[in-house]
Write a protein that holds these residues in place. Structure first.
Motif, PDB file in Angstrom:
ATOM      1  N   MET A   1     -61.632  60.576  29.925  1.00 22.63           N
ATOM      2  CA  MET A   1     -60.906  61.096  28.783  1.00 22.63           C
ATOM      3  C   MET A   1     -61.908  61.703  27.792  1.00 22.63           C
ATOM      4  O   MET A   1     -62.831  61.032  27.360  1.00 22.63           O
ATOM      5  CB  MET A   1     -60.113  59.965  28.116  1.00 22.63           C
ATOM      6  N   THR A   2     -61.727  62.958  27.431  1.00 18.76           N
ATOM      7  CA  THR A   2     -62.592  63.637  26.467  1.00 18.76           C
ATOM      8  C   THR A   2     -61.975  63.512  25.087  1.00 18.76           C
ATOM      9  O   THR A   2     -60.808  63.850  24.884  1.00 18.76           O
ATOM     10  CB  THR A   2     -62.749  65.121  26.832  1.00 18.76           C
ATOM     11  N   LYS A   3     -62.791  63.024  24.134  1.00 18.01           N
ATOM     12  CA  LYS A   3     -62.311  62.814  22.765  1.00 18.01           C
ATOM     13  C   LYS A   3     -63.217  63.528  21.773  1.00 18.01           C
ATOM     14  O   LYS A   3     -64.439  63.463  21.888  1.00 18.01           O
ATOM     15  CB  LYS A   3     -62.313  61.325  22.412  1.00 18.01           C
ATOM     16  N   PHE A   4     -62.572  64.151  20.787  1.00 19.46           N
ATOM     17  CA  PHE A   4     -63.282  64.773  19.669  1.00 19.46           C
ATOM     18  C   PHE A   4     -62.917  64.035  18.391  1.00 19.46           C
ATOM     19  O   PHE A   4     -61.738  63.760  18.152  1.00 19.46           O
ATOM     20  CB  PHE A   4     -62.882  66.249  19.506  1.00 19.46           C
ATOM     21  N   LEU A   5     -63.918  63.737  17.574  1.00 19.66           N
ATOM     22  CA  LEU A   5     -63.692  63.126  16.269  1.00 19.66           C
ATOM     23  C   LEU A   5     -63.909  64.200  15.213  1.00 19.66           C
ATOM     24  O   LEU A   5     -64.954  64.867  15.203  1.00 19.66           O
ATOM     25  CB  LEU A   5     -64.660  61.961  16.047  1.00 19.66           C
ATOM     26  N   GLU A  93     -69.105  55.248   8.194  1.00 18.77           N
ATOM     27  CA  GLU A  93     -67.784  55.052   8.792  1.00 18.77           C
ATOM     28  C   GLU A  93     -67.516  56.051   9.919  1.00 18.77           C
ATOM     29  O   GLU A  93     -66.901  55.700  10.924  1.00 18.77           O
ATOM     30  CB  GLU A  93     -66.690  55.139   7.723  1.00 18.77           C
ATOM     31  N   ILE A  94     -67.976  57.281   9.770  1.00 16.50           N
ATOM     32  CA  ILE A  94     -67.818  58.273  10.838  1.00 16.50           C
ATOM     33  C   ILE A  94     -68.587  57.825  12.078  1.00 16.50           C
ATOM     34  O   ILE A  94     -68.063  57.850  13.196  1.00 16.50           O
ATOM     35  CB  ILE A  94     -68.279  59.664  10.365  1.00 16.50           C
ATOM     36  N   CYS A  95     -69.809  57.391  11.889  1.00 14.66           N
ATOM     37  CA  CYS A  95     -70.624  56.921  13.022  1.00 14.66           C
ATOM     38  C   CYS A  95     -70.015  55.686  13.677  1.00 14.66           C
ATOM     39  O   CYS A  95     -69.990  55.576  14.909  1.00 14.66           O
ATOM     40  CB  CYS A  95     -72.054  56.637  12.570  1.00 14.66           C
ATOM     41  N   ALA A  96     -69.501  54.774  12.866  1.00  9.94           N
ATOM     42  CA  ALA A  96     -68.874  53.564  13.406  1.00  9.94           C
ATOM     43  C   ALA A  96     -67.640  53.913  14.223  1.00  9.94           C
ATOM     44  O   ALA A  96     -67.439  53.387  15.326  1.00  9.94           O
ATOM     45  CB  ALA A  96     -68.517  52.601  12.273  1.00  9.94           C
ATOM     46  N   GLU A  99     -68.558  55.462  17.587  1.00  7.64           N
ATOM     47  CA  GLU A  99     -68.972  54.459  18.561  1.00  7.64           C
ATOM     48  C   GLU A  99     -67.789  53.634  19.049  1.00  7.64           C
ATOM     49  O   GLU A  99     -67.613  53.434  20.254  1.00  7.64           O
ATOM     50  CB  GLU A  99     -70.032  53.549  17.940  1.00  7.64           C
ATOM     51  N   GLU A 100     -66.949  53.165  18.131  1.00  4.90           N
ATOM     52  CA  GLU A 100     -65.808  52.321  18.504  1.00  4.90           C
ATOM     53  C   GLU A 100     -64.810  53.060  19.394  1.00  4.90           C
ATOM     54  O   GLU A 100     -64.233  52.476  20.310  1.00  4.90           O
ATOM     55  CB  GLU A 100     -65.102  51.809  17.249  1.00  4.90           C
ATOM     56  N   SER A 101     -64.593  54.344  19.110  1.00  2.00           N
ATOM     57  CA  SER A 101     -63.627  55.126  19.891  1.00  2.00           C
ATOM     58  C   SER A 101     -64.263  55.826  21.087  1.00  2.00           C
ATOM     59  O   SER A 101     -63.570  56.512  21.837  1.00  2.00           O
ATOM     60  CB  SER A 101     -62.958  56.177  18.997  1.00  2.00           C
TER      61      SER A 101
END
Length: 140
Positions: A1-5, A93-96, A99-101
């Motif tokens: 699954m490819t995810k973009f934040l 928070e963005i980095c966390a 990593e979490e997602s």
């Protein structure tokens, strides 16, 4: 699954990042995650004038406005979109969340609505570039 934040804050640069992430994601991504980071107003001075519930309600309302704006920009996207609100230091928070997602890429603007506008790369973008576990695309 490819995810973009995609960190969003309602700024023009954030809107550009949303549009760019949408162009990258169409046909290639399984999920776009829009994240909005609200400041932590849990300080003694703020506590004098507002309760925890009032602070939380204000943060949720502000985040909802920003995320609704982002969703409006992305309304024609065929890629599923998830929205997240976090509270705290935006860079951390963005980095966390990345990593979490387990995201594959972060797409963000180079300056947002920070307290002091910078002539060079914004402090949040700089923090994310140095601390994130995945590639970062900075949209000018």
């Amino acid at each position: 699954m490819t995810k973009f934040l995609v960190p969003v804050d309602g700024s023009a640069n954030s809107d550009k990042a949303i549009r760019y992430a949408l162009s990258l994601a169409e046909g290639k991504a399984d999920l776009l995650i829009f994240i909005n980071i609200q400041p932590n107003y849990n300080t003694p001075n703020v506590k004098r004038f507002a309760t925890q519930e009032q602070i939380k309600a204000m943060q949720e309302e502000a985040s909802k406005e920003v995320l609704d704006h982002a969703l409006e920009i992305a309304k024609d996207s065929t890629v599923p979109i998830q929205t997240i609100m976090r509270t705290g230091d935006p860079g951390r928070e963005i980095c966390a969340e990345a990593e979490e997602s387990a995201v594959d890429n972060i797409v963000m603007g180079y300056r947002g609505l920070g307290a002091v506008k910078r002539a060079i790369l914004g402090s949040v973008a700089t923090h994310v570039l140095h601390e994130t576990p995945c590639p970062v695309t900075i949209v000018p």
